[in-house]
Design an enzyme around this catalytic site. Structure first.
Site, PDB file in Angstrom:
ATOM      1  N   GLU A  71       0.817  -1.203   0.000  1.00 40.44           N
ATOM      2  CA  GLU A  71       0.000   0.000   0.000  1.00 40.44           C
ATOM      3  C   GLU A  71       0.859   1.265   0.000  1.00 40.44           C
ATOM      4  O   GLU A  71       0.535   2.240  -0.665  1.00 40.44           O
ATOM      5  CB  GLU A  71      -0.887  -0.014   1.250  1.00 40.44           C
ATOM      6  CG  GLU A  71      -1.977   1.000   1.206  1.00 40.44           C
ATOM      7  CD  GLU A  71      -3.326   0.347   1.473  1.00 40.44           C
ATOM      8  OE1 GLU A  71      -4.167   1.001   2.049  1.00 40.44           O
ATOM      9  OE2 GLU A  71      -3.506  -0.834   1.120  1.00 40.44           O
ATOM     10  N   ASP A  72       1.935   1.243   0.748  1.00 44.69           N
ATOM     11  CA  ASP A  72       2.674   2.484   1.014  1.00 44.69           C
ATOM     12  C   ASP A  72       3.946   2.672   0.201  1.00 44.69           C
ATOM     13  O   ASP A  72       4.657   3.652   0.392  1.00 44.69           O
ATOM     14  CB  ASP A  72       3.038   2.561   2.508  1.00 44.69           C
ATOM     15  CG  ASP A  72       1.796   2.699   3.368  1.00 44.69           C
ATOM     16  OD1 ASP A  72       0.743   3.062   2.807  1.00 44.69           O
ATOM     17  OD2 ASP A  72       1.869   2.423   4.569  1.00 44.69           O
TER      18      ASP A  72
END
Ligand code: MN
Length: 707
Positions: A76-77
């Site tokens: 996600e990051d």
């Protein structure tokens, strides 16, 4: 600063240095991915995945699970993707990380509260590997522990979601420690005032209770020792705050009533001792009637085991006692995670997975016991909960459907009218056919059209009984109205041949006939005519009762001069015989086929003589003019046995603007082969053109329409 160190200490208690080294690699990837991020509290972001991994190390999760926990927010990051993770850490770890990321994409925020249960099930259904849920729960647990740093609005939202979604999942998986912490922290964040009032009251009550608790515990210990029964521990049990609150809220029980109950837990070595302990304490204090529960013999749905009993204690205070073994105690605290315990380094993840799966199947077995055994075994063959699929409406409502459900099932699940008038669907905003099978998490929008109708062909792919029943109902009622209409047409024609009109007969006369022929209404009678169950001539005779038999017969024959017109697009009550395959242009005859309506045969059909033995059951029919449509007809071709014959044949048929619907070859020994074709044509002229084309081929010896 090295944030890995505290985790390393935990891992050293059960993993080898090589395994810890591998996990450290995962840590480094996570550290790099989150290097510029901070938590709401101001701490470096990496402290979060490390804390999550620590929670799971407390459950002794296997190295792959720990690695995935460390990297659970990496996809996600950062720019790292699943493939990169698979390359460095193997497919298993990559799948776990990917699984957690997918769960994160499902947002509960805007869903209605009543949908929480479906949402929970959907979460579980999306998980192929139960470790994904363990990581997700640990992630949520750490977020709850650090939620105080967030703004109140976010605190409330996350707390509500935790109470509605994650606490019940932990409970269902038997993870009591997670469950209690979720509930108490969720309670504190959602209703801080109520939380603190109850907390203070419990603390106060505890002081008052101390003396009596000590007294009861002492009495229990003495009784067991006297009878020579070994026990591992006897502990006073406290209720968690949210459960006290919930009881007061939902069951309207006062705080003092709840606190007046004294709970104890006795842990012993084995099952046998459990029952002996029960015997001793039932002699010590008198048991309360109907409050005894044996969850050892019959475990709870989440596989919880214990003996529960309630006793009249000293001064008449109620005492609740739980008796269980050490293993049962472990399962009661950590549930499914207890089966994930990393025991022997040699144990493959498959085995662990297998055990966890068995445990889940055990859960399902109890829940599914009402369904048929075959159905259940079908379900067990699959992985976790794959017999259900959860999809959203465009407004965000969740629908639960069986795994192989299609868009049509979804349409009928929303409303019968939606199902009956649907023509297409949009799945995740893209138009798809109605037969498309649905997958978890999709948003499905049904497109309807006012005049649209269900098609009998839907019965071939729908999965829900609801859709099936509705389609059948519709076809039935459609068939009825067609039958009534056709029956009226047949009766009118018959009457016309007697120079009579239906409307000239009195209602009394009609009523009499309905009664005499045992029908409930005129429509029922007309339907029977349309379906071929009642001959129109018989009804006509009853209506024209004064006519003599011979005259009637005479008139029937004349009635054949005004034939029924047959349309090309046949409704449900007119069918074309498959034995002779009549096509427009062929002389035809109608035969009443009880229950099925009117069957159209070619006049030359070999069965006609037999079928029309009773002249009343046959009727003159004629093709309507200018029929448009496709009619199937069989053709036999004798061809020379050589290569490329079929291609030449197909080409000739295509040139004549016909289609081949079916093809069968009877291999012959000699020079010729017999090929049987089913082709579609518009009418007799069209068929003649096609046959001509075929006949001119040099490889064809003979061609004929197949009767
Ligand atoms: Mn996280």
């Amino acid at each position: 600063m090295d944030h890995f160190e505290p985790l390393q200490k935990d891992l050293e208690t059960y993993l080898s240095p090589e395994q810890i080294d591998q996990i450290h690699q995962a840590y480094l990837v996570a550290e790099e991915a989150h290097k510029d991020q901070k938590r709401q509290s101001g701490e470096p972001y990496i402290t979060h995945p490390v804390a999550v991994a620590q929670i799971l190390a407390g459950l002794r999760l296997d190295p792959q699970g720990i690695m995935a926990a460390l990297m659970h927010d990496v996809i996600e990051d950062s720019l790292i993707d699943k493939f990169a993770l698979a390359k460095q850490f193997g497919q298993e770890v990559a799948d776990l990380v990917d699984g957690v990321s997918k769960l994160d994409q499902l947002k509960f925020e805007n869903r209605q509260e009543a949908q929480a249960q479906s949402f929970r099930k959907m979460l579980l259904a999306m998980v192929k590997d139960i470790r994904v849920i363990l990581i997700k729960l640990a992630d949520r647990l750490h977020n709850m522990r650090t939620l105080g740093a967030c703004v109140p609005e976010k605190r409330r939202r996350v707390a509500r979601e935790t109470l509605e979604i994650y606490a019940p999942i932990a409970n269902r998986l038997g993870m009591n420690n997670f469950y209690i912490e979720f509930e108490d922290r969720g309670f504190e964040m959602l209703y801080p005032m109520r939380y603190h009032v109850i907390k203070a009251s419990v603390k106060k009550a505890k002081g008052n209770r101390k003396e009596i608790i000590t007294q009861i515990k002492q009495a229990l210990k003495e009784a067991l020792t006297k009878r020579g029964i070994p026990y591992i521990s006897i502990l006073g049990r406290k209720k968690h705050l949210y459960s006290i609150y919930r009881k007061m809220e939902q069951k309207h029980i006062s705080f003092s009533e709840i606190m007046d109950v004294y709970g104890f837990r006795i842990v012993v070595e084995d099952i046998d001792t459990c029952y002996r302990t029960l015997g001793v304490i039932h002699q010590l204090y008198k048991p309360v009637l109907d409050r005894f529960k044996d969850y050892i013999a019959i475990p709870k749905i989440n596989s919880y085991q214990s003996i529960h009993t309630t006793l009249f204690g000293p001064y008449g205070v109620p005492i609740e006692i739980q008796i269980r073994t050490k293993e049962m105690h472990e399962v009661a605290d950590t549930g499914i995670a207890a089966h994930w315990l990393y025991k022997t380094p040699g144990q493959s993840p498959d085995q662990a997975q297998f055990k966890a799966r068995q445990w889940l199947q055990n859960l399902m077995e109890i829940q599914e016991s009402t369904k048929s055994p075959i159905e259940f075994i079908e379900n067990v063959k699959n992985n976790l909960f794959p017999h259900e699929v959860y999809v959203f409406t465009p407004k965000g409502d969740i629908f639960e459907l069986p795994a192989n459900a299609t868009a049509v099932d979804f349409a009928y699940a929303i409303h019968t009218d939606i199902g009956n008038t649907c023509i297409a669907v949009k799945i995740n905003r893209r138009v798809a056919p109605l037969s498309t099978q649905l997958h978890n998490g999709q948003t499905v929008e049904v497109i309807t059209a006012p005049g649209a109708r269900p098609s009998p062909s839907w019965l071939n792919f729908v999965a829900t009984s609801r859709a099936r029943a509705n389609i059948r109902d519709y076809i039935k009622s459609q068939r009825r109205s067609e039958s009534i209409q056709f029956g009226k047409e047949l009766l009118d024609k018959t009457l016309a041949s007697f120079n009579a009109v239906f409307d000239q007969f009195s209602d009394v006369r009609k009523e009499n006939i309905i009664k005499r022929l045992h029908f409930k209404s005129w429509n029922d009678l007309l339907e029977a005519i349309g379906l071929g169950n009642q001959l129109p001539i018989v009804v006509a005779r009853h209506l024209l009762e004064h006519l003599k038999e011979e005259e009637a017969h005479e008139l029937v024959r004349s009635s054949r001069k005004e034939p029924i017109l047959i349309k090309g697009s046949h409704g449900m009550v007119v069918a074309f015989a498959t034995c002779c395959q009549p096509i427009p242009g062929d002389p035809i005859i109608g035969v009443f086929n009880p229950g099925k309506g009117l069957e159209i045969h070619a006049s030359q059909c070999v069965h006609i003589a037999k079928l029309c033995k009773n002249p009343d059951s046959c009727i003159d029919v004629q093709w309507e003019e200018n029929i448009k449509g496709e009619f199937q007809v069989d053709v036999t071709v004798e061809v020379i046995n050589e290569k490329g014959v079929l291609a030449k044949l197909a080409n000739a048929i295509a040139l004549a603007e016909s289609n081949i619907d079916d093809i069968r070859v009877d291999p012959h020994e000699g020079r010729y082969n017999i090929i049987k074709l089913t082709i579609s044509v518009h009418n007799r002229d069209h068929l003649a053109q096609v046959l001509r084309r075929i006949r001119t081929l040099d490889v064809v010896n003979r061609v004929s329409r197949f009767h």
